[in-house]
Design an enzyme around this catalytic site. Structure first.
Site, PDB file in Angstrom:
ATOM      1  N   ASP A  16       0.808  -1.240   0.000  1.00 24.92           N
ATOM      2  CA  ASP A  16       0.000   0.000   0.000  1.00 24.92           C
ATOM      3  C   ASP A  16       0.839   1.288   0.000  1.00 24.92           C
ATOM      4  O   ASP A  16       0.623   2.183   0.825  1.00 24.92           O
ATOM      5  CB  ASP A  16      -0.953   0.008   1.202  1.00 24.92           C
ATOM      6  CG  ASP A  16      -1.960  -1.133   1.168  1.00 24.92           C
ATOM      7  OD1 ASP A  16      -1.898  -1.972   0.250  1.00 24.92           O
ATOM      8  OD2 ASP A  16      -2.814  -1.199   2.068  1.00 24.92           O
ATOM      9  N   HIS A  57     -10.730   0.715  -2.989  1.00 25.81           N
ATOM     10  CA  HIS A  57     -12.106   0.618  -2.500  1.00 25.81           C
ATOM     11  C   HIS A  57     -13.105   1.297  -3.434  1.00 25.81           C
ATOM     12  O   HIS A  57     -12.831   2.389  -3.959  1.00 25.81           O
ATOM     13  CB  HIS A  57     -12.233   1.316  -1.142  1.00 25.81           C
ATOM     14  CG  HIS A  57     -11.399   0.711  -0.062  1.00 25.81           C
ATOM     15  ND1 HIS A  57     -11.427  -0.623   0.264  1.00 25.81           N
ATOM     16  CD2 HIS A  57     -10.500   1.281   0.803  1.00 25.81           C
ATOM     17  CE1 HIS A  57     -10.600  -0.842   1.271  1.00 25.81           C
ATOM     18  NE2 HIS A  57     -10.019   0.285   1.614  1.00 25.81           N
ATOM     19  N   HIS A  61     -17.573   2.197   0.606  1.00 26.10           N
ATOM     20  CA  HIS A  61     -17.079   0.911   1.125  1.00 26.10           C
ATOM     21  C   HIS A  61     -17.452   0.745   2.600  1.00 26.10           C
ATOM     22  O   HIS A  61     -17.493   1.726   3.359  1.00 26.10           O
ATOM     23  CB  HIS A  61     -15.563   0.840   0.959  1.00 26.10           C
ATOM     24  CG  HIS A  61     -14.991  -0.508   1.233  1.00 26.10           C
ATOM     25  ND1 HIS A  61     -14.343  -0.817   2.406  1.00 26.10           N
ATOM     26  CD2 HIS A  61     -15.006  -1.642   0.493  1.00 26.10           C
ATOM     27  CE1 HIS A  61     -13.966  -2.098   2.366  1.00 26.10           C
ATOM     28  NE2 HIS A  61     -14.351  -2.614   1.218  1.00 26.10           N
ATOM     29  N   LYS A 115      -6.774  -4.971  -3.353  1.00 28.05           N
ATOM     30  CA  LYS A 115      -7.541  -5.546  -2.258  1.00 28.05           C
ATOM     31  C   LYS A 115      -8.519  -4.524  -1.712  1.00 28.05           C
ATOM     32  O   LYS A 115      -8.300  -3.323  -1.836  1.00 28.05           O
ATOM     33  CB  LYS A 115      -6.621  -6.075  -1.159  1.00 28.05           C
ATOM     34  CG  LYS A 115      -5.687  -5.018  -0.605  1.00 28.05           C
ATOM     35  CD  LYS A 115      -4.655  -5.615   0.315  1.00 28.05           C
ATOM     36  CE  LYS A 115      -3.760  -4.559   0.910  1.00 28.05           C
ATOM     37  NZ  LYS A 115      -4.435  -3.558   1.752  1.00 28.05           N
ATOM     38  N   CYS A 160      -1.837  -3.213   7.462  1.00 28.22           N
ATOM     39  CA  CYS A 160      -1.683  -4.055   6.273  1.00 28.22           C
ATOM     40  C   CYS A 160      -0.342  -4.779   6.221  1.00 28.22           C
ATOM     41  O   CYS A 160      -0.274  -5.924   5.776  1.00 28.22           O
ATOM     42  CB  CYS A 160      -1.957  -3.230   5.016  1.00 28.22           C
ATOM     43  SG  CYS A 160      -3.695  -2.698   4.965  1.00 28.22           S
TER      44      CYS A 160
HETATM   45 ZN   LIG Z   1      -8.540   0.575   3.025  1.00 28.05          ZN
END
Ligand SMILES: [Zn+2]
Length: 218
Positions: A16, A57, A61, A115, A160
């Protein structure tokens, strides 16, 4: 003394590395932008095999506080798959801040796992969504490539990166977190301490090693 020299069974995973998680972004992490030059140094040096993840997203979301009336960012709610921290709206598909950081040297990134695109479930880990069972397919790709050891860097150390490291260890990989190429969010915990300290303790117990860029033989 530097002692780690990546081989063809090692891979670097970049988690990320997106402007939404950096100063000025929707879910800004202090010093989040500092991982970009740190990672670029690794990409210019010891690592030739690299994958990345991208939080991605749809608007509205279920991990966004704005999707739950009366809730605020960083509240925790019960989802069908377990507790879920709520976040500010972030990493909206096709927004500029959801792209991989434009300063990141992407030449060696072979695979990008997106993701968090299923509206009803969040995804911290590179391997499984937050229900812990919906696979991203990364494990199969790594096994097909003969990868046995993973080095992880990026954002955020306590979410993450931590969830990815924990899943990787559980799946049987040797896992090293490159600490100076990560930054954490550090939410306070009701029992004391914060999510960074808690994640590090959990990962150490799972056999994950914490290293720095200085540990690599260049
Ligand atoms: Zn997120």
């Amino acid at each position: 003394m530097p002692s780690i020299r990546p081989t063809d069974t090692d891979m670097l995973g970049l988690i990320d590395v997106q402007p939404c998680f950096m100063p000025g972004g929707a879910l800004a992490i202090a010093g989040g932008d500092e991982v970009v030059p740190a990672i670029n140094r690794l990409l210019a040096g010891p690592f030739v095999q690299v994958f990345a993840t991208q939080d991605w997203h749809p608007p509205g979301h279920s991990s966004f506080a704005s999707s739950h009336p009366g809730r605020a960012p960083f509240d925790s709610i019960a989802m069908p798959y377990g507790p879920q921290t709520l976040w500010p709206d972030h990493a909206i598909q096709r927004s500029a801040e959801a792209e991989l950081h434009p300063g990141l040297d992407q030449r060696r990134i072979e695979l990008i796992i997106r993701k968090g695109f299923r509206p009803a479930i969040d995804s911290y880990s590179a391997f499984f969504e937050n229900d812990r069972t919906t696979a991203t397919g990364l494990d199969g790709w790594l096994r097909a490539r003969g990868i046995r050891r993973l080095f992880l860097a990026g954002l955020a150390t306590d979410y993450c990166v931590a969830f990815s490291a924990e899943d990787a260890a559980r799946l049987g990989y040797h896992v090293c977190v490159i600490e100076d190429a990560c930054r954490g969010i550090g939410l306070p915990l009701p029992e004391g301490g914060d999510t960074i300290a808690a994640a590090k303790a959990r990962l150490a117990a799972a056999g994950v090693r914490f290293i720095t860029a200085a540990d690599f033989v260049i």
